[in-house]
Design a protein around this motif. Sequence first.
Motif, PDB file in Angstrom:
ATOM      1  N   ALA A 220       0.807  -1.119  -0.055  1.00 24.99           N
ATOM      2  CA  ALA A 220       0.056  -0.022   0.016  1.00 24.99           C
ATOM      3  C   ALA A 220       0.925   1.299   0.020  1.00 24.99           C
ATOM      4  N   ARG A 221       0.402   2.440  -0.167  1.00 24.65           N
ATOM      5  CA  ARG A 221       0.812   3.761  -0.061  1.00 24.65           C
ATOM      6  C   ARG A 221       0.531   4.356   1.278  1.00 24.65           C
ATOM      7  N   PHE A 222       1.476   4.793   1.929  1.00 21.63           N
ATOM      8  CA  PHE A 222       1.368   5.193   3.428  1.00 21.63           C
ATOM      9  C   PHE A 222       1.661   6.826   3.185  1.00 21.63           C
ATOM     10  N   LYS A 223       1.023   7.594   4.151  1.00 16.03           N
ATOM     11  CA  LYS A 223       1.447   9.154   4.386  1.00 16.03           C
ATOM     12  C   LYS A 223       1.264   9.460   5.816  1.00 16.03           C
TER      13      LYS A 223
ATOM     14  N   GLY B  46       5.450  10.819   3.227  1.00 17.14           N
ATOM     15  CA  GLY B  46       4.847  10.182   2.306  1.00 17.14           C
ATOM     16  C   GLY B  46       5.874   9.059   1.718  1.00 17.14           C
ATOM     17  N   THR B  47       5.278   7.894   1.642  1.00 16.19           N
ATOM     18  CA  THR B  47       6.284   6.679   0.950  1.00 16.19           C
ATOM     19  C   THR B  47       6.247   7.238  -0.359  1.00 16.19           C
ATOM     20  N   PRO B  48       7.428   6.549  -0.995  1.00 13.95           N
ATOM     21  CA  PRO B  48       7.735   6.809  -2.499  1.00 13.95           C
ATOM     22  C   PRO B  48       6.508   6.550  -3.388  1.00 13.95           C
ATOM     23  N   SER B  49       6.695   6.899  -4.404  1.00  9.21           N
ATOM     24  CA  SER B  49       5.779   6.346  -5.484  1.00  9.21           C
ATOM     25  C   SER B  49       5.452   5.001  -5.408  1.00  9.21           C
ATOM     26  N   GLY B  50       4.790   4.131  -5.875  1.00  9.84           N
ATOM     27  CA  GLY B  50       4.301   2.809  -5.790  1.00  9.84           C
ATOM     28  C   GLY B  50       3.770   2.319  -4.536  1.00  9.84           C
ATOM     29  N   THR B  51       3.914   1.293  -4.157  1.00  8.75           N
ATOM     30  CA  THR B  51       3.432   0.577  -2.948  1.00  8.75           C
ATOM     31  C   THR B  51       4.586  -0.186  -2.315  1.00  8.75           C
ATOM     32  N   ILE B  52       4.465  -0.193  -0.780  1.00  8.70           N
ATOM     33  CA  ILE B  52       5.474  -0.832   0.022  1.00  8.70           C
ATOM     34  C   ILE B  52       4.714  -1.738   0.812  1.00  8.70           C
ATOM     35  N   SER B  53       5.255  -2.919   1.663  1.00  5.33           N
ATOM     36  CA  SER B  53       4.653  -3.519   2.590  1.00  5.33           C
ATOM     37  C   SER B  53       4.737  -2.981   4.050  1.00  5.33           C
ATOM     38  N   GLY B  54       5.521  -2.252   4.167  1.00  2.00           N
ATOM     39  CA  GLY B  54       5.736  -1.649   5.416  1.00  2.00           C
ATOM     40  C   GLY B  54       6.288  -0.177   5.740  1.00  2.00           C
TER      41      GLY B  54
END
Length: 160
Positions: free
Chosen positions: A95-98, A108-116
Amino acid sequence: MFAAPSVIGVKDTPPPKEYAMIRNLNRSALSRHAGRAAFAAGIAAVALAVVPQAAFASAEGWGGTLRPGEQRCLTARDTATYQVRADGQATGAGARFKVTRNGWLVYGTPSGTISGFAYEGRTSLGTFAGQGSYTVCATNNNATNTLVNIHIYTDGDLPY
């Protein structure tokens, strides 16, 4: 059954009334004690539910499934005065987090999605963005559902 001594010299006689009285008193006392214990436990449970959290500190969490394109945000109950931590985890493609403070983007997390991810702002480290209302959000930008957990902690409730 209650085994009481028989009346002197007579077999198979019922126990004297004194023994029956003692037995009934013990059952009655036990019943009263059990009732009092249950009442006290109920009062304690209500007291724990009513007692407020520590002033100026909060710990919030949410976990659930986000469908494609769905976003979930979680705002700390209390204003952060000197430190904040937000973290999140996501399954599958991530998911994307902010993190926002008073509605403005702090992280904000970088573009795309991450797991944590984890974000910490601490006065002691010079990373605290300032006093305010903090919110953490998770967005599912994928084509499939993802399970997400997000948490936000302020001040004295930071886990470490």
